[in-house]
Design an enzyme around this catalytic site. Structure first.
Site, PDB file in Angstrom:
ATOM      1  NE  ARG A  78       2.468   3.605  -3.215  1.00 49.66           N
ATOM      2  CZ  ARG A  78       3.267   2.666  -1.989  1.00 49.66           C
ATOM      3  NH1 ARG A  78       3.761   3.845  -0.793  1.00 49.66           N
ATOM      4  NH2 ARG A  78       3.506   1.520  -1.940  1.00 49.66           N
ATOM      5  CE  LYS A 103      -1.605   0.789  -3.615  1.00 50.13           C
ATOM      6  NZ  LYS A 103      -1.152  -0.038  -4.681  1.00 50.13           N
ATOM      7  CG  HIS A 166       4.854   3.913 -10.238  1.00 58.37           C
ATOM      8  ND1 HIS A 166       4.780   4.590  -8.556  1.00 58.37           N
ATOM      9  CD2 HIS A 166       5.435   2.272  -9.730  1.00 58.37           C
ATOM     10  CE1 HIS A 166       4.070   3.326  -7.817  1.00 58.37           C
ATOM     11  NE2 HIS A 166       4.767   2.217  -8.231  1.00 58.37           N
ATOM     12  NE  ARG A 169       6.766   3.314  -5.928  1.00 61.27           N
ATOM     13  CZ  ARG A 169       7.211   2.854  -4.155  1.00 61.27           C
ATOM     14  NH1 ARG A 169       7.251   3.659  -3.473  1.00 61.27           N
ATOM     15  NH2 ARG A 169       6.406   1.616  -3.479  1.00 61.27           N
ATOM     16  CG  HIS A 192       6.013  -2.759  -1.735  1.00 61.17           C
ATOM     17  ND1 HIS A 192       6.911  -3.498  -3.126  1.00 61.17           N
ATOM     18  CD2 HIS A 192       5.123  -1.770  -2.901  1.00 61.17           C
ATOM     19  CE1 HIS A 192       7.613  -2.688  -4.214  1.00 61.17           C
ATOM     20  NE2 HIS A 192       6.590  -1.974  -3.855  1.00 61.17           N
ATOM     21  CE1 TYR A 201      10.857  -2.120  -9.037  1.00 61.50           C
ATOM     22  CE2 TYR A 201       9.322  -2.795  -7.134  1.00 61.50           C
ATOM     23  CZ  TYR A 201       9.822  -1.939  -8.007  1.00 61.50           C
ATOM     24  OH  TYR A 201       9.164  -1.343  -8.102  1.00 61.50           O
TER      25      TYR A 201
END
Length: 216
Positions: A78, A103, A166, A169, A192, A201
């Site tokens: 990120r 994150k 992003h 990413r 995640h 995805y």
């Protein structure tokens, strides 16, 4: 005997259908095609070479731009993780880097590919500490500046849409899926918390679906 006047006859309840639940539309992430990816990498290389005969600040900026692109495309970082990455968290001998407190305040290790290692090695030089992404004044690169620089690279590469960090990413994730990487491993590489977030995805590639159809 007649019923008392105050008691009403039994009235059966009429079942009513519940309104259908609103479905949240699934929006596919924006990512670069293989051709666009190569064009962006080539644009960074050309700009870095052109800056070799310019002031040191220009050379540093071009090298940093190339590094941002590689960290997004080949490590899936990120933009905030790029800007806060410390040199001491990078272990080129072991071929990995540590995203410290990403994150959700989570740490994760990300393997460093040969392409990324080459760019990292040039950026680190003999430094052993401090932030990897620094301005000409030695200050931390801000997220806003990184976003602006990457958007600028997209324009120079001739993309018809705005290039965001992003997007790099997302491209990393889609390329992993295309190469057959299990979705739970893609989740771990991206950091995640839920596999449901990563599942999107799978909708971005037709390669595995094409293979299934070809077997018919």
């Amino acid at each position: 005997m007649s019923e008392p006047a105050h008691i009403l006859p039994f009235q059966p309840e009429v079942a009513t259908e519940a309104p259908p639940a609103k479905r949240t539309p699934v929006k596919l992430p924006n990512f670069l095609s293989d051709g666009e990816t190569e064009k962006l990498i080539e644009t960074c290389r050309v700009l870095r070479q052109a800056a070799e005969h310019q002031a040191q600040s220009k050379r540093d900026a071009a090298a940093r731009d190339e590094l941002c692109v590689h960290l997004g495309l080949f490590a899936g970082l990120r933009v905030g993780e790029m800007c806060s990455l410390e040199i001491k968290r990078i272990d080129l001998a072991a071929g990995q880097l540590l995203v410290f407190q990403g994150k959700g305040a989570k740490d994760r290790y990300v393997p460093v590919s040969a392409k990324l290692a080459e760019v990292l090695r040039a950026a680190i030089g003999v430094s052993t500490d401090g932030l990897l992404m620094r301005t000409a004044r030695g200050e931390a690169l801000t997220v806003d500046t990184a976003e602006w620089r990457i958007e600028r690279l997209g324009k120079l590469a001739g993309f018809g849409r705005k290039l965001k960090p992003h997007t790099l990413r997302h491209t990393f994730a889609v390329r992993l899926v295309n190469t057959g990487t299990p979705i739970h491993e893609v989740r771990d590489l991206l950091g995640h918390s839920s596999i449901a977030v990563t599942d999107v995805y799978l909708r971005c590639t037709t390669q595995r679906l094409r293979a299934a159809v070809d077997r018919l």
